[in-house]
Design an enzyme around this catalytic site. Structure first.
Site, PDB file in Angstrom:
ATOM      1  N   CYS A  85       0.846  -1.202   0.000  1.00 52.55           N
ATOM      2  CA  CYS A  85       0.000   0.000   0.000  1.00 52.55           C
ATOM      3  C   CYS A  85       0.882   1.252   0.000  1.00 52.55           C
ATOM      4  CB  CYS A  85      -0.956  -0.045   1.194  1.00 52.55           C
ATOM      5  SG  CYS A  85      -2.295   1.154   1.066  1.00 52.55           S
ATOM      6  N   HIS A 194      -3.430  -5.718   1.033  1.00 53.06           N
ATOM      7  CA  HIS A 194      -2.748  -5.908   2.317  1.00 53.06           C
ATOM      8  C   HIS A 194      -2.664  -7.372   2.734  1.00 53.06           C
ATOM      9  CE1 HIS A 194      -2.411  -1.688   3.748  1.00 53.06           C
ATOM     10  NE2 HIS A 194      -3.375  -1.508   2.874  1.00 53.06           N
ATOM     11  N   GLU A 196      -0.738  -8.574   4.899  1.00 47.64           N
ATOM     12  CA  GLU A 196      -0.465  -8.676   6.345  1.00 47.64           C
ATOM     13  C   GLU A 196      -1.749  -8.633   7.165  1.00 47.64           C
ATOM     14  OE1 GLU A 196      -0.621  -5.996   4.755  1.00 47.64           O
ATOM     15  OE2 GLU A 196      -0.735  -4.195   5.998  1.00 47.64           O
TER      16      GLU A 196
END
Lengths: 223, 79
Positions: A85, A194, A196
């Site tokens: 990002c 994302h 994560e």
């Protein structure tokens, strides 16, 4: 495996990135934007957020942070670096990855779980995925439209450097539905969605994102 | 001291959704005849006399603009 996770003023996703590293049995090493060394880490994650308030352009100021000079030097020597990002925007501004991320084509901040197709499973960060596997991870960005000139797009496509593509409707106007790309060596990867945030079905839509951090584990062990 | 203006505009081939949104709003506000709007950035720098044009161009190209998506022009103006 020791993985540095950078925090800039305005970074939001450093804690989740550190957690993802730990889920992959790595040691997360916090790095501060003002640091002048990388503390001997094996890889670096540049996480998401709004570094320096996104002032001027997303990533434009973070790119010049002291720690980024170390990251740029290490990346050019082959260290695995992942930009997520805002981290992708920073890597693009730092010229570690080509192109630029611009305002979403419909101007709305997009926040949703997004299907991605894995287009390249030979990078330092994607070896655990099957080619053309579809993964579901959160996408949350206002300036995620990937733009590059025709020559750059051709270079990316011809050399298999598109790592992830959006599946279904293009969420942000990215050229060629590009969600993530890699450098020529495959050690630097940037993507807008994302991974994560998708490492445990308890806290994310899936655990599909964990594969990126497990891929890194394989890369570091082999190195 | 001199005043230097740097104008940064999205390249013509780059989609400018913000400019389009402004253009689309104008007829709704009763302003007809505006066929297109492009939105960029305008910087005003107060610059010491010994800063040369090459330095100003470097500031614009490496920092104020992203040449991948933006064009830039540096102008010295009367303060």
């Amino acid at each position: 495996m020791r993985v540095g996770v950078i925090t800039f003023p305005g970074t939001l996703d450093d804690v989740d990135a550190q957690r993802a590293v730990k889920y992959a049995d790595g040691e997360a090493v916090p790095l501060w934007h003002g640091d002048h060394d990388l503390k001997g880490v094996d890889a670096v994650v540049v996480p998401g957020g709004f570094s320096y308030g996104d002032y001027l352009r997303c990533g434009a100021i973070a790119r010049f942070a002291p720690v980024m000079q170390e990251v740029i030097e290490a990346a050019n020597k082959g260290m695995p670096v992942l930009g997520i990002c805002n981290g992708f925007q920073i890597l693009a501004e730092a010229h570690l990855l080509p192109g630029a991320l611009v305002r979403n084509h419909k101007l709305h901040f997009v926040c949703r779980d997004q299907w991605l197709s894995v287009e390249n499973n030979t990078t330092a960060w994607t070896s655990r995925y099957d080619l053309e596997a579809e993964i579901l991870v959160p996408l949350k960005s206002g300036e995620g439209g990937y733009q590059a000139d025709e020559d750059t797009l051709k270079e990316l496509e011809d050399n298999n450097r598109v790592v992830f593509r959006y599946v279904g409707e293009n969420p942000n106007g990215s050229r060629n539905n590009i969600a993530g790309i890699t450098n020529a060596k495959g050690n630097v990867v940037g993507l807008m969605p994302h991974p994560e945030h998708a490492i445990d079905a308890l806290t994310g839509p899936t655990d599909d994102g964990l594969g990126m951090f497990l891929s890194l584990l394989d890369t570091v062990v082999k190195a | 001291m001199a005043r230097v203006v740097v104008d940064v505009m999205p390249k013509p081939e780059i989609l400018d959704p913000q400019g389009q949104a402004v253009a689309n709003a104008l007829p709704r506000l009763g302003f007809d005849g505006i066929t297109a709007v492009r939105q960029g950035k305008h910087f005003e720098l107060e610059v010491a006399d010994d800063v040369d044009d090459a330095t100003l161009a470097k500031i614009a190209e490496t920092f104020l603009a992203n040449p991948v998506i933006e064009d830039w022009i540096v102008r010295r103006v009367e303060a």
